[in-house]
Scaffold this motif. Structure first.
Motif, mmCIF file in Angstrom:
data_model
loop_
_atom_site.group_PDB
_atom_site.id
_atom_site.type_symbol
_atom_site.label_atom_id
_atom_site.label_comp_id
_atom_site.label_asym_id
_atom_site.label_seq_id
_atom_site.Cartn_x
_atom_site.Cartn_y
_atom_site.Cartn_z
ATOM 1 N N ILE A 145 -9.997 2.936 -5.365
ATOM 2 C CA ILE A 145 -9.422 3.068 -6.699
ATOM 3 C C ILE A 145 -9.569 4.535 -7.086
ATOM 4 O O ILE A 145 -10.683 5.033 -7.242
ATOM 5 N N VAL A 146 -8.445 5.232 -7.210
ATOM 6 C CA VAL A 146 -8.495 6.677 -7.461
ATOM 7 C C VAL A 146 -8.207 7.023 -8.916
ATOM 8 O O VAL A 146 -8.462 8.162 -9.338
ATOM 9 N N ALA A 147 -7.682 6.094 -9.692
ATOM 10 C CA ALA A 147 -7.434 6.343 -11.112
ATOM 11 C C ALA A 147 -7.396 5.011 -11.835
ATOM 12 O O ALA A 147 -7.048 3.982 -11.273
ATOM 13 N N GLY A 148 -7.756 5.057 -13.110
ATOM 14 C CA GLY A 148 -7.785 3.841 -13.901
ATOM 15 C C GLY A 148 -9.178 3.239 -13.942
ATOM 16 O O GLY A 148 -10.173 3.884 -13.573
ATOM 17 N N GLU A 149 -9.264 2.008 -14.369
ATOM 18 C CA GLU A 149 -10.547 1.342 -14.510
ATOM 19 C C GLU A 149 -11.225 1.175 -13.151
ATOM 20 O O GLU A 149 -10.597 0.776 -12.175
ATOM 21 N N ALA A 194 -12.516 3.576 -11.245
ATOM 22 C CA ALA A 194 -12.237 4.651 -10.284
ATOM 23 C C ALA A 194 -13.476 4.915 -9.444
ATOM 24 O O ALA A 194 -14.593 5.007 -9.952
ATOM 25 N N GLY A 195 -13.279 5.045 -8.155
ATOM 26 C CA GLY A 195 -14.384 5.218 -7.212
ATOM 27 C C GLY A 195 -14.757 3.936 -6.495
ATOM 28 O O GLY A 195 -15.421 3.978 -5.448
ATOM 29 N N SER A 196 -14.353 2.798 -7.026
ATOM 30 C CA SER A 196 -14.625 1.525 -6.366
ATOM 31 C C SER A 196 -13.826 1.428 -5.069
ATOM 32 O O SER A 196 -12.767 2.057 -4.914
ATOM 33 N N VAL A 197 -14.322 0.620 -4.136
ATOM 34 C CA VAL A 197 -13.636 0.469 -2.859
ATOM 35 C C VAL A 197 -13.561 -1.001 -2.460
ATOM 36 O O VAL A 197 -14.406 -1.811 -2.850
ATOM 37 N N VAL A 198 -12.546 -1.297 -1.678
ATOM 38 C CA VAL A 198 -12.436 -2.579 -0.981
ATOM 39 C C VAL A 198 -12.231 -2.243 0.488
ATOM 40 O O VAL A 198 -11.220 -1.642 0.854
ATOM 41 N N GLU A 199 -13.196 -2.603 1.319
ATOM 42 C CA GLU A 199 -13.141 -2.318 2.749
ATOM 43 C C GLU A 199 -12.808 -3.602 3.502
ATOM 44 O O GLU A 199 -13.488 -4.608 3.351
ATOM 45 N N THR A 200 -11.770 -3.545 4.328
ATOM 46 C CA THR A 200 -11.402 -4.681 5.160
ATOM 47 C C THR A 200 -11.665 -4.327 6.616
ATOM 48 O O THR A 200 -11.104 -3.352 7.132
ATOM 49 N N HIS A 201 -12.527 -5.105 7.261
ATOM 50 C CA HIS A 201 -12.912 -4.852 8.651
ATOM 51 C C HIS A 201 -12.489 -6.042 9.515
ATOM 52 O O HIS A 201 -12.730 -7.198 9.146
ATOM 53 N N ALA A 202 -11.874 -5.748 10.655
ATOM 54 C CA ALA A 202 -11.416 -6.784 11.583
ATOM 55 C C ALA A 202 -12.215 -6.697 12.876
ATOM 56 O O ALA A 202 -12.259 -5.635 13.509
ATOM 57 N N THR A 203 -12.837 -7.800 13.262
ATOM 58 C CA THR A 203 -13.669 -7.844 14.466
ATOM 59 C C THR A 203 -13.137 -8.906 15.414
ATOM 60 O O THR A 203 -13.034 -10.075 15.031
#
Length: 339
Positions: free
Chosen positions: A254-258, A260-269
């Protein structure tokens, strides 16, 4: 439409003044060019992984427990030693092949339940440990024989908020597909408001790889303006950036807005194939939410209550996205994939 994601009010919620019905929103199929998604996938696959694979969530492996997973064809067992450090290695006992995932941990030592062979995490009796890393949210194991790349000391991790300043939750699911199908799903941001109307509205892709000057932070990512649907016409608008730091990971910042700085990481194994020989992939999605609002301290305090809700929300999305990934694999496997 909701306000621009860069503008912040006293409360994070916005009211959609002129909501567009699902079937009247602007079609995105022309912008979602198969070649553009395929090129983004190829670039992700060309990046190094250092042979690291996500095998679970940090919270899911407390002291005294074991974690067992088969990555590709390699059986792995993981546990914590007496100091709480992550240990990992082959999942078969070197004596007679007992499944170590079913063995107990006593004072940080894994004790085989067949004949009592004890492993403290170091080499012993032909058992050689795998490098392992706990980043505070996810557990990683390095499998050089599986990856076949030049190994790295640590995984190629994205920048994320400090765990102590955030609320984190991890969703885990399994699909009948290959990791590339999961990554391709995440590198197609155009499907969001069409495929997930219960969560996303007013989605516009404002930037694609190559739109920005070479070398700039946005040169190899997708920029998206989107509103997260809360209830009825209440939404939270944000600007998000999707990137793939390594072959089996896609990250939304999340680069702008409410938030900002939060992340969602999707990992495939990649997992062991099913009984019919079809591929299986574990999806591990970590949400690390942060905010500079004073009231966010209340959210951190309520994290134990929020995590199940966050996992449930991710699970609803992945019910659809795994169907997308599985369909993509079926078409590829039968030579019918149009992309």
């Amino acid at each position: 439409m909701s306000p621009a994601p860069g503008r912040r009010g006293r409360i994070p919620l916005r009211l959609r003044r002129a909501p567009v019905p699902w079937d009247r929103q602007t079609p995105t199929w022309r912008e979602a060019k198969p070649g553009l998604i395929a090129d983004a996938l190829k670039r992700a696959q060309s990046r190094p992984s250092g042979n690291w694979y996500v095998v679970g969530a940090s919270r899911d492996l407390p002291p005294g427990r074991t974690l067992g997973i088969t990555v590709a064809a390699t059986e792995v067992v993981a546990w914590r030693d007496g100091e709480g450090r992550l240990r990992a290695g082959p999942g078969a006992c070197p004596h007679l092949g007992a499944p170590l995932r079913d063995s107990p941990v006593r004072c940080g030592t894994l004790v085989c339940h067949w004949h009592g062979l004890a492993l403290d995490g170091g080499p012993f009796a032909g058992w050689e440990p795998f490098p392992a890393f706990d980043d505070g949210v996810l557990l990683w194991v390095r499998l050089d024989a599986v990856g076949g790349e030049t190994p790295s000391e640590r995984p190629y991790m994205p920048v994320r908020p400090r765990v102590r300043d955030a609320v984190e939750a991890v969703y885990a699911g399994v699909g009948r597909c290959e990791p590339e199908d999961v990554v391709a799903n995440r590198l197609d941001p155009w499907h969001g408001a069409w495929f997930h109307p219960y969560s996303f509205v007013d989605l516009t892709v404002t930037g694609t790889p190559g739109d920005s000057p070479a070398g700039s932070p946005d040169d190899d990512g997708f920029l998206v303006d989107v509103s997260f649907k809360v209830a009825a016409r209440l939404v939270v608008p944000v600007r998000a950036r999707f990137t793939a730091p390594e072959p089996r990971t896609v990250v939304m910042h999340i680069v702008a807005g409410e938030g900002a700085g939060s992340v969602v990481e999707t990992h495939a194994t990649p997992l062991a194939p099913d009984e019919h020989g079809r591929p299986r992939t574990a999806v591990t999605e970590a949400v690390v939410a942060a905010s500079d609002r004073r009231g966010f301290a209340v959210a951190r305090a309520a994290a134990p209550l929020l995590r199940p809700l966050m996992r449930a929300s991710a699970g609803r999305l992945w019910r659809d996205d795994l169907a997308y990934a599985e369909r993509r694999w079926e078409l590829r496997d039968s030579g019918r994939f149009p992309g």
